[in-house]
Scaffold this motif. Sequence first.
Motif, PDB file in Angstrom:
ATOM      1  N   LYS A   1      42.632  41.886  41.071  1.00 44.76           N
ATOM      2  CA  LYS A   1      41.860  40.817  40.428  1.00 44.76           C
ATOM      3  C   LYS A   1      42.011  39.527  41.239  1.00 44.76           C
ATOM      4  O   LYS A   1      42.886  39.445  42.113  1.00 44.76           O
TER       5      LYS A   1
ATOM      6  N   TYR B   1      44.429  38.543  44.535  1.00 47.86           N
ATOM      7  CA  TYR B   1      45.416  37.450  44.591  1.00 47.86           C
ATOM      8  C   TYR B   1      45.177  36.563  45.822  1.00 47.86           C
ATOM      9  O   TYR B   1      46.114  36.131  46.497  1.00 47.86           O
TER      10      TYR B   1
ATOM     11  N   ARG C   1      47.691  37.414  23.762  1.00 43.36           N
ATOM     12  CA  ARG C   1      46.528  37.290  24.621  1.00 43.36           C
ATOM     13  C   ARG C   1      45.575  38.333  24.078  1.00 43.36           C
ATOM     14  O   ARG C   1      45.424  38.433  22.871  1.00 43.36           O
TER      15      ARG C   1
ATOM     16  N   HIS D   1      50.851  44.281  27.661  1.00 38.94           N
ATOM     17  CA  HIS D   1      51.250  43.399  28.763  1.00 38.94           C
ATOM     18  C   HIS D   1      52.399  42.518  28.280  1.00 38.94           C
ATOM     19  O   HIS D   1      52.339  41.989  27.177  1.00 38.94           O
TER      20      HIS D   1
ATOM     21  N   SER E   1      54.549  43.865  37.909  1.00 34.46           N
ATOM     22  CA  SER E   1      55.535  43.923  38.996  1.00 34.46           C
ATOM     23  C   SER E   1      56.987  43.873  38.527  1.00 34.46           C
ATOM     24  O   SER E   1      57.808  44.707  38.913  1.00 34.46           O
TER      25      SER E   1
ATOM     26  N   ARG F   1      50.902  48.848  36.894  1.00 31.65           N
ATOM     27  CA  ARG F   1      49.892  47.900  37.386  1.00 31.65           C
ATOM     28  C   ARG F   1      50.589  46.880  38.284  1.00 31.65           C
ATOM     29  O   ARG F   1      51.165  45.906  37.806  1.00 31.65           O
TER      30      ARG F   1
ATOM     31  N   GLY G   1      50.770  43.922  40.861  1.00 30.11           N
ATOM     32  CA  GLY G   1      50.041  42.785  41.414  1.00 30.11           C
ATOM     33  C   GLY G   1      50.892  42.079  42.462  1.00 30.11           C
ATOM     34  O   GLY G   1      51.041  42.552  43.601  1.00 30.11           O
ATOM     35  N   ILE G   2      51.497  40.997  42.055  1.00 28.01           N
ATOM     36  CA  ILE G   2      52.143  40.063  42.986  1.00 28.01           C
ATOM     37  C   ILE G   2      53.121  40.746  43.960  1.00 28.01           C
ATOM     38  O   ILE G   2      53.182  40.370  45.131  1.00 28.01           O
TER      39      ILE G   2
ATOM     40  N   TYR H   1      51.534  32.731  42.222  1.00 26.51           N
ATOM     41  CA  TYR H   1      50.267  33.355  41.836  1.00 26.51           C
ATOM     42  C   TYR H   1      49.116  32.357  41.986  1.00 26.51           C
ATOM     43  O   TYR H   1      48.049  32.680  42.496  1.00 26.51           O
TER      44      TYR H   1
HETATM   45  C1  PLP Z   1      47.665  40.440  36.445  1.00 26.24           C
HETATM   46  C2  PLP Z   1      48.106  41.560  35.628  1.00 26.24           C
HETATM   47  C3  PLP Z   1      49.064  42.468  36.100  1.00 26.24           C
HETATM   48  C4  PLP Z   1      49.805  42.281  37.401  1.00 26.24           C
HETATM   49  O1  PLP Z   1      50.904  41.430  37.212  1.00 26.24           O
HETATM   50  P1  PLP Z   1      51.903  41.091  38.400  1.00 26.24           P
HETATM   51  O2  PLP Z   1      52.986  40.290  37.789  1.00 26.24           O
HETATM   52  O3  PLP Z   1      51.114  40.320  39.393  1.00 26.24           O
HETATM   53  O4  PLP Z   1      52.352  42.395  38.949  1.00 26.24           O
HETATM   54  C5  PLP Z   1      49.354  43.565  35.314  1.00 26.24           C
HETATM   55  N1  PLP Z   1      48.746  43.743  34.135  1.00 26.24           N
HETATM   56  C6  PLP Z   1      47.836  42.890  33.631  1.00 26.24           C
HETATM   57  C7  PLP Z   1      47.215  43.139  32.304  1.00 26.24           C
HETATM   58  C8  PLP Z   1      47.498  41.752  34.356  1.00 26.24           C
HETATM   59  O5  PLP Z   1      46.605  40.893  33.848  1.00 26.24           O
END
Ligand code: PLP
Length: 379
Positions: free
Chosen positions: A37, A41, A135, A164, A206, A221, A223-224, A364
Amino acid sequence: MKRHRTWVEVSERALTNNIETLRSLLEDEARFCAVVKANAYGHGLTEVASIAARAGVDAFAVDSIDDALLLREIYPGALILTLGFTLSDRFREALSANIHLTISDQEEIEQAQSVGRELARTFPLHLKVETGTMRQGASLPDLADMALQLSRCDRVSLEGVSTHFANIEDSENPEFAAHQFSLYEQALAIFAEHQINPPWRHTACSAAIILYPQTHQTLVRAGISMYGIWSSELVENTVRRLNLGCDLQPVLTWKSRIGQIKTVPMGTPIGYGLTEVMKRSGRLAVVPVGYWDGYDRQLSSKGEVLVKGIRCKVMGRVCMNMMMVDVSQVPQLQKEDEVILLGTDGRHRVTAENHAQLTQTIPYEVLTRIHPSIPRVIV
Ligand SMILES: *Cc1c(COP(=O)(O)O)cnc(C)c1O
């Protein structure tokens, strides 16, 4: 030929290394979803997706249906999941492209069922459960009704249940995350009672991937961390303390080139507002990057860039498309020489964490604010 004044380099080696490192931490059942997304990043959506696909990731997660459709054109067979809210008018496109949608209420299930009927296809949905982040997500007391509704829908398939974490980055206080996870498990149990057992059960971002294997479920999932940045200093410290063998390498280098060099006498005020003066006579370089590009204006008189391996301070205010840096210490500097805004040169580095600290935000935001129109180049 030098084509770009300002560009972002994405290291394929670093990104692949991070993906492999994170995958080595996964529980057996868990598959790896690359979160791309926010223009991956800030690293470039299609650039990162191409590297991640070569590294063999199992899925992509994006925020919006637009990004999902863009990826679908490139990867006809990939599992693509939207994490954000999707307008009901876009459900038809989502199903046509076989995009997995995150949903959180009964209206969305209804809409998915009706579009599914219309297209005579089964709509893949992931239900986000509210466990405390406040959220998006369906709250636990509503899940039994939703399960009943889902059992009655012949054109909807609950492919995933997710949640989340709100403060998993605070690795010294894992209680709230543990509480969220137990609510998530209750949610799964409610669906199981209705013989709904979605294959994709996912909670881990992460910090959870790295520190809490019990949260991995069947999909994580990332991300960072995939981009080589720690979720927080606490997570980094915990990893080092516990010797977890998780070595992340920053993937992104942000570069520009010197536009002009001038000799400036001591006492000369620099830039808009005349906020800073040269403390001694020296040389000033104009760099064609400003706050429009995503170089935060709060870095005025504070930020540092690397020129020929030497740290050079931002002088005066960062402008919209330019800034000035003190290059007095850099020998034999020439116009169009490279400037590193974020990255490593020799023994010096300027990191997203540095910028985040100077601008009171998190890495981020520093990364995602690098303007999408700046070219991303895989190196
Ligand atoms: C952005 C996001 C992630 C990734 O989070 P990181 O801390 O960057 O790994 C995972 N799940 C959801 C729902 C997110 O919005």
